[in-house]
Design a protein around this motif. Structure first.
Motif, short mmCIF file in Angstrom:
data_model
loop_
_atom_site.label_atom_id
_atom_site.label_comp_id
_atom_site.label_asym_id
_atom_site.label_seq_id
_atom_site.Cartn_x
_atom_site.Cartn_y
_atom_site.Cartn_z
N PRO A 1 4.50 17.11 11.19
CA PRO A 1 3.46 17.31 10.05
C PRO A 1 2.47 15.99 9.92
N TYR A 2 3.24 14.84 10.52
CA TYR A 2 2.31 13.59 10.14
C TYR A 2 1.52 13.12 11.21
N ILE A 3 1.74 13.74 12.64
CA ILE A 3 1.01 13.42 13.90
C ILE A 3 0.19 14.59 14.41
N ALA A 4 -0.54 14.23 15.42
CA ALA A 4 -1.46 15.21 16.13
C ALA A 4 -1.17 14.43 17.62
N TRP A 5 -0.73 15.37 18.43
CA TRP A 5 -0.35 14.72 19.88
C TRP A 5 -0.56 15.80 20.93
N GLY A 6 -0.75 15.35 22.35
CA GLY A 6 -1.22 16.06 23.39
C GLY A 6 -1.25 15.17 24.74
N TYR A 7 -1.55 16.07 25.87
CA TYR A 7 -1.41 14.92 26.90
C TYR A 7 -2.74 14.89 27.58
N PRO A 8 -2.91 13.47 27.55
CA PRO A 8 -4.14 12.96 27.83
C PRO A 8 -4.69 13.31 29.28
N SER A 9 -6.01 13.15 29.55
CA SER A 9 -6.30 13.36 31.09
C SER A 9 -6.28 11.70 31.57
N VAL A 10 -6.62 11.45 32.83
CA VAL A 10 -6.53 10.30 33.36
C VAL A 10 -7.73 9.47 32.91
N LYS A 11 -8.88 10.33 32.80
CA LYS A 11 -9.98 9.63 32.25
C LYS A 11 -9.69 9.07 30.79
N VAL A 12 -9.19 9.71 29.83
CA VAL A 12 -9.00 9.24 28.47
C VAL A 12 -8.14 7.99 28.60
N VAL A 13 -7.12 8.15 29.19
CA VAL A 13 -6.01 7.05 29.45
C VAL A 13 -6.78 5.64 29.88
N ARG A 14 -7.73 6.00 30.97
CA ARG A 14 -8.50 4.74 31.66
C ARG A 14 -9.37 4.14 30.44
N ASP A 15 -10.14 5.06 29.86
CA ASP A 15 -11.06 4.64 28.67
C ASP A 15 -10.15 3.89 27.63
N LEU A 16 -9.27 4.47 27.27
CA LEU A 16 -8.62 3.91 25.99
C LEU A 16 -7.97 2.50 26.46
N VAL A 17 -7.46 2.54 27.68
CA VAL A 17 -6.78 1.27 28.15
C VAL A 17 -7.75 0.18 28.10
N TYR A 18 -8.84 0.43 28.83
CA TYR A 18 -9.88 -0.51 29.07
C TYR A 18 -10.90 -0.98 27.76
N LYS A 19 -10.69 -0.13 26.68
CA LYS A 19 -11.43 -0.38 25.64
C LYS A 19 -10.51 -1.18 24.59
N ARG A 20 -9.33 -0.85 24.55
CA ARG A 20 -8.28 -1.33 23.56
C ARG A 20 -7.22 -2.15 24.13
N GLY A 21 -7.08 -2.09 25.54
CA GLY A 21 -5.71 -2.37 26.01
C GLY A 21 -5.49 -3.99 26.00
N PHE A 22 -4.40 -4.27 25.99
CA PHE A 22 -4.22 -5.95 26.29
C PHE A 22 -3.34 -6.19 27.22
N GLY A 23 -3.14 -7.35 27.86
CA GLY A 23 -2.27 -7.47 29.22
C GLY A 23 -1.64 -8.94 28.77
N LYS A 24 -0.39 -9.14 29.40
CA LYS A 24 0.47 -10.19 28.75
C LYS A 24 0.40 -11.22 29.91
N VAL A 25 -0.33 -12.26 29.83
CA VAL A 25 -0.34 -13.38 30.69
C VAL A 25 0.08 -14.91 30.15
N SER A 26 1.08 -15.27 30.76
CA SER A 26 2.07 -16.38 30.27
C SER A 26 2.31 -16.37 28.94
N LYS A 27 2.85 -15.36 28.36
CA LYS A 27 3.23 -14.79 27.11
C LYS A 27 2.25 -14.81 26.06
N GLN A 28 1.18 -14.60 26.35
CA GLN A 28 -0.13 -14.41 25.56
C GLN A 28 -0.69 -13.02 25.61
N ARG A 29 -1.17 -12.61 24.38
CA ARG A 29 -1.76 -11.18 24.49
C ARG A 29 -3.26 -11.56 25.05
#
Length: 141
Positions: free
Chosen positions: A109-137
């Motif tokens: 009741p508290y969530i909406a969920w589904g299976y994302p396409s490769v495009k959605v994953v790529r767009d989200l990761v590029y727009k909002r994603g962070f990498g960890k380089v020498s212990k820093q976001r």
């Protein structure tokens, strides 16, 4: 000139690294296309022989919290914490397995969920994603 003598090799290394990243990305695209073609081929084959084709199950789900914090039972609150969904409109990628599917059922009741396409994953990761380089976001963009 005023330029340090050792500026050449690191720049060259960076250029080579960029080429390598690009090659890797192209390889992934090629793999995705091959997998997609294989699926289409298997579907057609099943249809031609009059069989059914069992679709492969998704490995990744995208979960978004759509309700606030009022009147949430302790168990549900704990599961939402484990899923890192402490705030409304927060979203996370979740690996799909029996355990996570049970958790998603309990907090349905508290969530909406589904299976994302490769495009959605790529767009989200590029727009909002962070990498960890020498212990820093570090943001990817």
């Amino acid at each position: 000139g005023t330029r340090p003598a050792a500026a050449g090799p690191p720049r060259r290394k960076a250029k080579d690294a960029r080429k390598e990243y690009f090659k890797r990305a192209e390889k992934y695209v090629k793999e995705y296309k091959q997998a997609e073609r294989a699926l289409v081929r298997q579907r057609r084959q099943a249809k031609a022989t009059g069989n059914y084709f069992a679709e492969p199950q998704a490995k990744l789900a995208l979960v978004v919290r759509i309700r606030g914090i009022m009147g949430v039972s302790p168990k549900v609150r704990k599961i939402l914490q484990l899923l890192r969904l402490r705030q409304i409109h927060n979203a996370v990628f979740v690996r799909v397995n029996t355990a996570t599917l049970k958790m998603l059922q309990l907090v349905a009741p508290y969530i909406a969920w589904g299976y994302p396409s490769v495009k959605v994953v790529r767009d989200l990761v590029y727009k909002r994603g962070f990498g960890k380089v020498s212990k820093q976001r570090i943001p990817l963009t």
